[in-house]
Motif scaffolding. Structure first.
Motif, PDB file in Angstrom:
ATOM      1  N   ALA A  26       0.834  -1.200   0.000  1.00  0.00           N
ATOM      2  CA  ALA A  26       0.000   0.000   0.000  1.00  0.00           C
ATOM      3  C   ALA A  26       0.866   1.247   0.000  1.00  0.00           C
ATOM      4  CB  ALA A  26      -0.926   0.008   1.212  1.00  0.00           C
ATOM      5  N   LEU A  27       0.533   2.183  -0.888  1.00  0.00           N
ATOM      6  CA  LEU A  27       1.134   3.508  -0.910  1.00  0.00           C
ATOM      7  C   LEU A  27       0.185   4.476  -0.221  1.00  0.00           C
ATOM      8  CD1 LEU A  27       3.379   5.444  -1.994  1.00  0.00           C
ATOM      9  CD2 LEU A  27       1.897   5.793  -3.994  1.00  0.00           C
ATOM     10  N   GLU A  28       0.699   5.234   0.753  1.00  0.00           N
ATOM     11  CA  GLU A  28      -0.100   6.232   1.462  1.00  0.00           C
ATOM     12  C   GLU A  28       0.332   7.621   1.007  1.00  0.00           C
ATOM     13  OE1 GLU A  28       0.089   5.540   5.727  1.00  0.00           O
ATOM     14  OE2 GLU A  28       0.576   3.437   5.320  1.00  0.00           O
ATOM     15  N   ILE A  29      -0.666   8.483   0.756  1.00  0.00           N
ATOM     16  CA  ILE A  29      -0.390   9.837   0.285  1.00  0.00           C
ATOM     17  C   ILE A  29      -1.176  10.823   1.132  1.00  0.00           C
ATOM     18  CG2 ILE A  29      -0.518  11.440  -1.662  1.00  0.00           C
ATOM     19  CD1 ILE A  29      -0.413   9.048  -3.534  1.00  0.00           C
ATOM     20  N   GLU A  30      -0.508  11.879   1.536  1.00  0.00           N
ATOM     21  CA  GLU A  30      -1.184  12.990   2.215  1.00  0.00           C
ATOM     22  C   GLU A  30      -0.869  14.269   1.461  1.00  0.00           C
ATOM     23  OE1 GLU A  30      -0.427  15.340   6.265  1.00  0.00           O
ATOM     24  OE2 GLU A  30      -1.258  13.318   6.612  1.00  0.00           O
TER      25      GLU A  30
ATOM     26  N   ASN B 161     -20.703   7.317   0.051  1.00  0.00           N
ATOM     27  CA  ASN B 161     -20.658   7.378   1.511  1.00  0.00           C
ATOM     28  C   ASN B 161     -19.245   7.088   2.015  1.00  0.00           C
ATOM     29  OD1 ASN B 161     -23.408   7.977   1.857  1.00  0.00           O
ATOM     30  ND2 ASN B 161     -23.945   5.814   1.588  1.00  0.00           N
ATOM     31  N   GLU B 162     -18.547   6.261   1.276  1.00  0.00           N
ATOM     32  CA  GLU B 162     -17.137   5.966   1.510  1.00  0.00           C
ATOM     33  C   GLU B 162     -16.413   6.118   0.189  1.00  0.00           C
ATOM     34  OE1 GLU B 162     -16.659   2.527   4.691  1.00  0.00           O
ATOM     35  OE2 GLU B 162     -17.967   1.914   3.040  1.00  0.00           O
ATOM     36  N   GLY B 163     -15.264   6.757   0.235  1.00  0.00           N
ATOM     37  CA  GLY B 163     -14.498   6.935  -0.991  1.00  0.00           C
ATOM     38  C   GLY B 163     -13.597   5.742  -1.256  1.00  0.00           C
ATOM     39  N   TRP B 164     -14.030   4.849  -2.154  1.00  0.00           N
ATOM     40  CA  TRP B 164     -13.176   3.736  -2.554  1.00  0.00           C
ATOM     41  C   TRP B 164     -13.667   3.150  -3.864  1.00  0.00           C
ATOM     42  CZ3 TRP B 164     -15.290  -1.053  -3.444  1.00  0.00           C
ATOM     43  CH2 TRP B 164     -16.489  -1.377  -2.785  1.00  0.00           C
TER      44      TRP B 164
ATOM     45  N   ASP C 194     -10.695  10.491   0.716  1.00  0.00           N
ATOM     46  CA  ASP C 194     -11.662  11.254   1.492  1.00  0.00           C
ATOM     47  C   ASP C 194     -12.737  11.783   0.548  1.00  0.00           C
ATOM     48  OD1 ASP C 194     -13.103  12.971   3.062  1.00  0.00           O
ATOM     49  OD2 ASP C 194     -11.424  14.270   3.611  1.00  0.00           O
ATOM     50  N   ALA C 195     -13.902  11.144   0.561  1.00  0.00           N
ATOM     51  CA  ALA C 195     -14.979  11.522  -0.353  1.00  0.00           C
ATOM     52  C   ALA C 195     -15.687  12.798   0.071  1.00  0.00           C
ATOM     53  CB  ALA C 195     -15.988  10.387  -0.475  1.00  0.00           C
ATOM     54  N   THR C 196     -15.450  13.288   1.283  1.00  0.00           N
ATOM     55  CA  THR C 196     -16.013  14.588   1.650  1.00  0.00           C
ATOM     56  C   THR C 196     -15.281  15.715   0.934  1.00  0.00           C
ATOM     57  OG1 THR C 196     -14.583  14.812   3.594  1.00  0.00           O
ATOM     58  CG2 THR C 196     -16.714  13.722   3.908  1.00  0.00           C
ATOM     59  N   LEU C 197     -14.002  15.504   0.609  1.00  0.00           N
ATOM     60  CA  LEU C 197     -13.226  16.505  -0.121  1.00  0.00           C
ATOM     61  C   LEU C 197     -13.281  16.273  -1.626  1.00  0.00           C
ATOM     62  CD1 LEU C 197     -11.325  18.945   0.141  1.00  0.00           C
ATOM     63  CD2 LEU C 197      -9.417  17.326   0.307  1.00  0.00           C
ATOM     64  N   LEU C 198     -13.241  14.999  -2.032  1.00  0.00           N
ATOM     65  CA  LEU C 198     -13.329  14.635  -3.453  1.00  0.00           C
ATOM     66  C   LEU C 198     -14.571  13.758  -3.642  1.00  0.00           C
ATOM     67  CD1 LEU C 198      -9.609  13.680  -4.284  1.00  0.00           C
ATOM     68  CD2 LEU C 198     -10.639  15.963  -4.104  1.00  0.00           C
ATOM     69  N   PRO C 199     -15.747  14.359  -3.806  1.00  0.00           N
ATOM     70  CA  PRO C 199     -16.988  13.573  -3.846  1.00  0.00           C
ATOM     71  C   PRO C 199     -17.311  12.947  -5.204  1.00  0.00           C
ATOM     72  CG  PRO C 199     -17.499  15.904  -3.908  1.00  0.00           C
ATOM     73  CD  PRO C 199     -16.010  15.807  -3.740  1.00  0.00           C
TER      74      PRO C 199
ATOM     75  N   LYS D  80      -6.479  22.824   2.938  1.00  0.00           N
ATOM     76  CA  LYS D  80      -7.272  21.604   2.812  1.00  0.00           C
ATOM     77  C   LYS D  80      -6.328  20.419   2.723  1.00  0.00           C
ATOM     78  CE  LYS D  80     -11.497  23.550   0.833  1.00  0.00           C
ATOM     79  NZ  LYS D  80     -12.284  23.350   2.065  1.00  0.00           N
ATOM     80  N   VAL D  81      -6.678  19.322   3.409  1.00  0.00           N
ATOM     81  CA  VAL D  81      -5.813  18.147   3.508  1.00  0.00           C
ATOM     82  C   VAL D  81      -6.529  16.956   2.885  1.00  0.00           C
ATOM     83  CG1 VAL D  81      -4.582  16.590   5.068  1.00  0.00           C
ATOM     84  CG2 VAL D  81      -4.748  19.033   5.613  1.00  0.00           C
ATOM     85  N   LEU D  82      -5.844  16.258   2.006  1.00  0.00           N
ATOM     86  CA  LEU D  82      -6.382  15.071   1.345  1.00  0.00           C
ATOM     87  C   LEU D  82      -5.536  13.862   1.712  1.00  0.00           C
ATOM     88  CD1 LEU D  82      -8.171  13.593  -0.775  1.00  0.00           C
ATOM     89  CD2 LEU D  82      -6.447  14.246  -2.479  1.00  0.00           C
ATOM     90  N   ARG D  83      -6.188  12.794   2.170  1.00  0.00           N
ATOM     91  CA  ARG D  83      -5.500  11.521   2.438  1.00  0.00           C
ATOM     92  C   ARG D  83      -6.017  10.472   1.459  1.00  0.00           C
ATOM     93  NH1 ARG D  83      -6.030  14.116   7.305  1.00  0.00           N
ATOM     94  NH2 ARG D  83      -4.050  14.355   8.444  1.00  0.00           N
TER      95      ARG D  83
END
Length: 336
Positions: free
Chosen positions: A152-156, A250-253, A267-272, A326-329
């Motif tokens: 898994a690659l994690e990005i912030e 409801n969940e971003g995936w 984060d689907a609240t930031l990228l819906p 604004k922060v995106l994970r």
């Protein structure tokens, strides 16, 4: 001493561009700070599967990107090597915003980013990239992190409005899949309740429900023989060159899989929105010439692909207040 086990990090040069390789026992990820911080390799080592699509024209340096462009579309398209780009502050077609002319897919995908190493030990490696936009007063950074033993690659990511006035933006992840991973019969899975918005209806984002229940499966990726596809289940037509917008997360995936798969979470609240772009060998003129067999699954803040002015007009553009951050994970994990 440089390691060749567990989590490790290397600095390399690819086609004259500085790049950083983050690697562990299962995954190798190559990032190019010199051109947009693009991800040009996402390789699952046990199966030798690279998930990114690579364009036939290859990787080109940003000095060519900035000086050799004939128009606002060519600035991105003529230097698009495939892979995975950060899109900001404009998504899709060139657009004008408050007197600033913004090129195809905005500014940051074509700029060189500064980078620094945050972690480099057996447990994890991490780098931080930074850039400032030139047309609008934004500052961006993103951290790539790879931990030992994971696939898994994690990005912030962070977007900062450096001005005293509120500003709009579009923010997206231009993730595109292709051969050899993408093959006819691959399936795309999405959460329950997702709606599809055809491009023609994107100015009025009411959408329509695709299917009850969940998680449900997108129809199979069609063959690249120019024949009929079964994507008409969720689109008005099954065109082999098209784009639609998905929302209602409801969940971003999402997951896309064939013999092996990948799951992307955000984060689907930031990228819906999730842009689904397909180019399955149908476009025989510029810029594809029939050579692209790709599907893009791109988390985005806004729509449509007509640019920032259109997103402002339909109310989907991000608003960053003065000096707001604004922060995106985001996380991308191989399913094997």
């Amino acid at each position: 001493m440089r390691r060749n086990w567990a989590a490790r990090l290397r600095h390399v040069t690819i086609d004259g561009l500085r790049a950083v390789v983050l690697e562990n026992e299962r995954l190798r990820v190559t990032v190019v700070p010199g051109k947009g911080g693009d991800v040009v390799e996402f390789l699952h080592k046990p199966t030798d599967t690279d998930f990114v699509w690579l364009s036939p024209q290859g990787l080109r340096a940003p000095r060519d990107h900035l000086q050799g462009a004939a128009d606002d579309v060519a600035q991105f398209t003529d230097h698009y090597e495939g892979g995975w780009q950060e899109v900001f502050p404009n998504g899709g077609a060139p657009s004008e915003y408050r007197g600033a002319r913004l090129a195809q897919h905005g500014e940051v995908a074509g700029l060189p980013w500064d980078h620094e190493v945050l972690a480099d030990d057996e447990d994890e490696v991490a780098i931080r990239l930074r850039v400032r936009t030139r047309r609008l007063p934004y500052r961006m950074e993103k951290i790539f992190r790879l931990r030992s033993g994971t696939a898994a690659l994690e990005i912030e990511g962070r977007a900062v409005n450096d001005s005293d006035v509120p500003l709009h933006a579009m923010w997206g992840q231009h993730i595109v899949y292709g051969h050899p991973f993408l093959r006819p019969g691959a399936r795309i899975r999405l959460p329950e309740g997702v709606r599809v918005i055809p491009h023609e209806s994107a100015i009025n984002p009411a959408g329509r429900r695709v299917r009850a229940g969940g998680p449900w499966e997108w129809p199979r990726v069609p063959a690249d023989d120019g024949g009929e596809t079964d994507l008409s289940v969720v689109q008005d037509r099954g065109a082999p060159s098209d784009i639609v917008y998905l929302t209602g997360f409801n969940e971003g995936w999402y997951e896309i899989e064939g013999d092996i798969g990948i799951r992307v979470e955000w984060d689907a609240t930031l990228l819906p929105y999730l842009w689904m772009w397909q180019e399955l060998g149908a476009s025989t003129g510029y810029p594809w010439w029939g050579r692209a067999y790709t599907v893009g699954l791109e988390p985005f803040s806004s729509m449509p692909t007509d640019g920032l002015a259109a997103a402002v007009a339909n109310g989907t553009a991000l608003i960053l207040e003065p000096h707001e951050t604004k922060v995106l994970r985001l996380r991308a994990e191989v399913m094997a």
